[in-house]
Scaffold this motif. Sequence first.
Motif, PDB file in Angstrom:
ATOM      1  N   THR A 252       0.819  -1.209   0.000  1.00 63.20           N
ATOM      2  CA  THR A 252       0.000   0.000   0.000  1.00 63.20           C
ATOM      3  C   THR A 252       0.856   1.264   0.000  1.00 63.20           C
ATOM      4  O   THR A 252       0.485   2.272  -0.611  1.00 63.20           O
ATOM      5  CB  THR A 252      -0.955   0.013   1.206  1.00 63.20           C
ATOM      6  OG1 THR A 252      -0.209  -0.196   2.412  1.00 63.20           O
ATOM      7  CG2 THR A 252      -1.996  -1.078   1.083  1.00 63.20           C
ATOM      8  N   GLU A 253       1.981   1.230   0.667  1.00 59.68           N
ATOM      9  CA  GLU A 253       2.879   2.384   0.644  1.00 59.68           C
ATOM     10  C   GLU A 253       3.412   2.618  -0.761  1.00 59.68           C
ATOM     11  O   GLU A 253       3.571   3.763  -1.203  1.00 59.68           O
ATOM     12  CB  GLU A 253       4.035   2.174   1.629  1.00 59.68           C
ATOM     13  CG  GLU A 253       3.634   2.285   3.097  1.00 59.68           C
ATOM     14  CD  GLU A 253       3.155   3.683   3.462  1.00 59.68           C
ATOM     15  OE1 GLU A 253       3.908   4.643   3.250  1.00 59.68           O
ATOM     16  OE2 GLU A 253       2.007   3.800   3.949  1.00 59.68           O
ATOM     17  N   ALA A 254       3.680   1.538  -1.492  1.00 58.86           N
ATOM     18  CA  ALA A 254       4.183   1.664  -2.856  1.00 58.86           C
ATOM     19  C   ALA A 254       3.131   2.309  -3.759  1.00 58.86           C
ATOM     20  O   ALA A 254       3.428   3.224  -4.541  1.00 58.86           O
ATOM     21  CB  ALA A 254       4.583   0.293  -3.394  1.00 58.86           C
ATOM     22  N   ILE A 255       1.887   1.840  -3.663  1.00 55.78           N
ATOM     23  CA  ILE A 255       0.811   2.400  -4.478  1.00 55.78           C
ATOM     24  C   ILE A 255       0.585   3.872  -4.138  1.00 55.78           C
ATOM     25  O   ILE A 255       0.423   4.720  -5.032  1.00 55.78           O
ATOM     26  CB  ILE A 255      -0.482   1.594  -4.277  1.00 55.78           C
ATOM     27  CG1 ILE A 255      -0.322   0.193  -4.870  1.00 55.78           C
ATOM     28  CG2 ILE A 255      -1.681   2.301  -4.914  1.00 55.78           C
ATOM     29  CD1 ILE A 255      -1.458  -0.739  -4.559  1.00 55.78           C
ATOM     30  N   SER A 256       0.593   4.192  -2.853  1.00 59.64           N
ATOM     31  CA  SER A 256       0.398   5.564  -2.419  1.00 59.64           C
ATOM     32  C   SER A 256       1.494   6.481  -2.950  1.00 59.64           C
ATOM     33  O   SER A 256       1.224   7.578  -3.466  1.00 59.64           O
ATOM     34  CB  SER A 256       0.359   5.620  -0.889  1.00 59.64           C
ATOM     35  OG  SER A 256       0.179   6.953  -0.453  1.00 59.64           O
ATOM     36  N   LYS A 257       2.746   6.033  -2.870  1.00 61.44           N
ATOM     37  CA  LYS A 257       3.870   6.858  -3.328  1.00 61.44           C
ATOM     38  C   LYS A 257       3.827   7.062  -4.836  1.00 61.44           C
ATOM     39  O   LYS A 257       4.087   8.175  -5.338  1.00 61.44           O
ATOM     40  CB  LYS A 257       5.206   6.232  -2.925  1.00 61.44           C
ATOM     41  CG  LYS A 257       6.409   7.139  -3.211  1.00 61.44           C
ATOM     42  CD  LYS A 257       7.694   6.552  -2.694  1.00 61.44           C
ATOM     43  CE  LYS A 257       8.827   7.584  -2.786  1.00 61.44           C
ATOM     44  NZ  LYS A 257       8.923   8.267  -4.068  1.00 61.44           N
ATOM     45  N   VAL A 258       3.492   6.011  -5.570  1.00 66.39           N
ATOM     46  CA  VAL A 258       3.393   6.146  -7.029  1.00 66.39           C
ATOM     47  C   VAL A 258       2.335   7.187  -7.392  1.00 66.39           C
ATOM     48  O   VAL A 258       2.546   8.042  -8.261  1.00 66.39           O
ATOM     49  CB  VAL A 258       3.058   4.788  -7.683  1.00 66.39           C
ATOM     50  CG1 VAL A 258       2.657   4.978  -9.143  1.00 66.39           C
ATOM     51  CG2 VAL A 258       4.252   3.852  -7.590  1.00 66.39           C
TER      52      VAL A 258
ATOM     53  N   GLN B  65      -3.882   9.789 -18.130  1.00 68.69           N
ATOM     54  CA  GLN B  65      -4.533   8.495 -18.327  1.00 68.69           C
ATOM     55  C   GLN B  65      -4.037   7.470 -17.312  1.00 68.69           C
ATOM     56  O   GLN B  65      -4.821   6.669 -16.784  1.00 68.69           O
ATOM     57  CB  GLN B  65      -4.293   8.005 -19.756  1.00 68.69           C
ATOM     58  CG  GLN B  65      -4.985   8.840 -20.822  1.00 68.69           C
ATOM     59  CD  GLN B  65      -4.585   8.456 -22.231  1.00 68.69           C
ATOM     60  OE1 GLN B  65      -3.591   7.754 -22.446  1.00 68.69           O
ATOM     61  NE2 GLN B  65      -5.346   8.917 -23.211  1.00 68.69           N
ATOM     62  N   SER B  66      -2.745   7.494 -17.038  1.00 75.15           N
ATOM     63  CA  SER B  66      -2.172   6.551 -16.070  1.00 75.15           C
ATOM     64  C   SER B  66      -2.695   6.820 -14.666  1.00 75.15           C
ATOM     65  O   SER B  66      -2.962   5.881 -13.897  1.00 75.15           O
ATOM     66  CB  SER B  66      -0.642   6.648 -16.085  1.00 75.15           C
ATOM     67  OG  SER B  66      -0.127   6.242 -17.334  1.00 75.15           O
ATOM     68  N   ILE B  67      -2.872   8.085 -14.308  1.00 73.09           N
ATOM     69  CA  ILE B  67      -3.429   8.432 -12.994  1.00 73.09           C
ATOM     70  C   ILE B  67      -4.858   7.918 -12.872  1.00 73.09           C
ATOM     71  O   ILE B  67      -5.258   7.373 -11.833  1.00 73.09           O
ATOM     72  CB  ILE B  67      -3.363   9.958 -12.767  1.00 73.09           C
ATOM     73  CG1 ILE B  67      -1.906  10.402 -12.590  1.00 73.09           C
ATOM     74  CG2 ILE B  67      -4.191  10.362 -11.547  1.00 73.09           C
ATOM     75  CD1 ILE B  67      -1.730  11.911 -12.533  1.00 73.09           C
ATOM     76  N   ASP B  68      -5.646   8.068 -13.959  1.00 70.61           N
ATOM     77  CA  ASP B  68      -7.014   7.549 -13.952  1.00 70.61           C
ATOM     78  C   ASP B  68      -7.024   6.030 -13.775  1.00 70.61           C
ATOM     79  O   ASP B  68      -7.832   5.476 -13.015  1.00 70.61           O
ATOM     80  CB  ASP B  68      -7.729   7.915 -15.255  1.00 70.61           C
ATOM     81  CG  ASP B  68      -8.141   9.379 -15.305  1.00 70.61           C
ATOM     82  OD1 ASP B  68      -8.061  10.051 -14.254  1.00 70.61           O
ATOM     83  OD2 ASP B  68      -8.532   9.844 -16.390  1.00 70.61           O
ATOM     84  N   LEU B  69      -6.121   5.338 -14.469  1.00 71.43           N
ATOM     85  CA  LEU B  69      -6.055   3.880 -14.374  1.00 71.43           C
ATOM     86  C   LEU B  69      -5.639   3.441 -12.972  1.00 71.43           C
ATOM     87  O   LEU B  69      -6.173   2.461 -12.434  1.00 71.43           O
ATOM     88  CB  LEU B  69      -5.081   3.329 -15.421  1.00 71.43           C
ATOM     89  CG  LEU B  69      -5.545   3.409 -16.872  1.00 71.43           C
ATOM     90  CD1 LEU B  69      -4.411   3.023 -17.819  1.00 71.43           C
ATOM     91  CD2 LEU B  69      -6.750   2.504 -17.111  1.00 71.43           C
ATOM     92  N   LEU B  70      -4.693   4.159 -12.378  1.00 71.93           N
ATOM     93  CA  LEU B  70      -4.283   3.830 -11.008  1.00 71.93           C
ATOM     94  C   LEU B  70      -5.446   4.032 -10.037  1.00 71.93           C
ATOM     95  O   LEU B  70      -5.684   3.197  -9.158  1.00 71.93           O
ATOM     96  CB  LEU B  70      -3.091   4.697 -10.594  1.00 71.93           C
ATOM     97  CG  LEU B  70      -2.565   4.473  -9.168  1.00 71.93           C
ATOM     98  CD1 LEU B  70      -2.045   3.052  -8.998  1.00 71.93           C
ATOM     99  CD2 LEU B  70      -1.474   5.484  -8.829  1.00 71.93           C
TER     100      LEU B  70
END
Length: 264
Positions: free
Chosen positions: A100-106, A129-134
Amino acid sequence: MGKKYLSANTLFHFTNNIDNIINILKNEFSPRYCMEKFEFIGSNNLEIAIPMVCFCDIQLAQIVNHIENYGGYGIGLSKEWGVSNGINPVAYSIKGSVATEAISKVGVDMRILKNSGEITDEILTGLSQSIDLLSHFIFFMKPYEGQAWNKKSFDGSHTRFYDEREWRYIPDLNCIKSNKIRWFLNKDEYLNEDFRRDNNIRMSEISKLSFNPDDIKYIVVNSEDEILKLCKEIDNIKGDNYSQNKLNILKTRIISKEQILSDF
């Protein structure tokens, strides 16, 4: 004998009254905005409502607690149907874990880069687009455990959500955006009943989760007395669309909560 699995080969959707089951049989599944708490992402306890249809793949023998929490009425469809329609198991997460820390930091880094003003328009478009997909991926995440939603806030009973074995259908993001529909509501918007209802209606108009009789493995009602009522409703609802054989087979798949509690 086939291999035995801990999870079921059926995706169950449970609700709290028979009218909801009749509505699903008549109009199929429509996503509804549901409140979720993303306390495992970043430092803020983000609370938003996401359009979804929820299922679980719990074996009937272990489904008693789930029925008690979500209602004694349900419809179970094949997992093959679910997979073919983009329904996906939820990823359960723990705040502060490596994942979860990895996803949050990305997510944070991508937004910083997007707002930096130091990239080309082409890169900016791809980054958006990548932010929307994340964000869409994060919508398929849920805390491992926490407080359940209780009408107005997350102050309900402490729940180990991991035990719910949730699968979700979330409408296609491109479809939502092209129809200019909200892909999430903030907490105040969700608590506004008129606003929530209007957005649920708009969502149902552009996103349906369809099925046919062969996809249905179980229809669960609360008591034996309701089986005959539902059989009559099935004739009324689907009589013009399904053959009599299909209707008769569908009726054999009705089971009561009483049977589940006593026989499984």
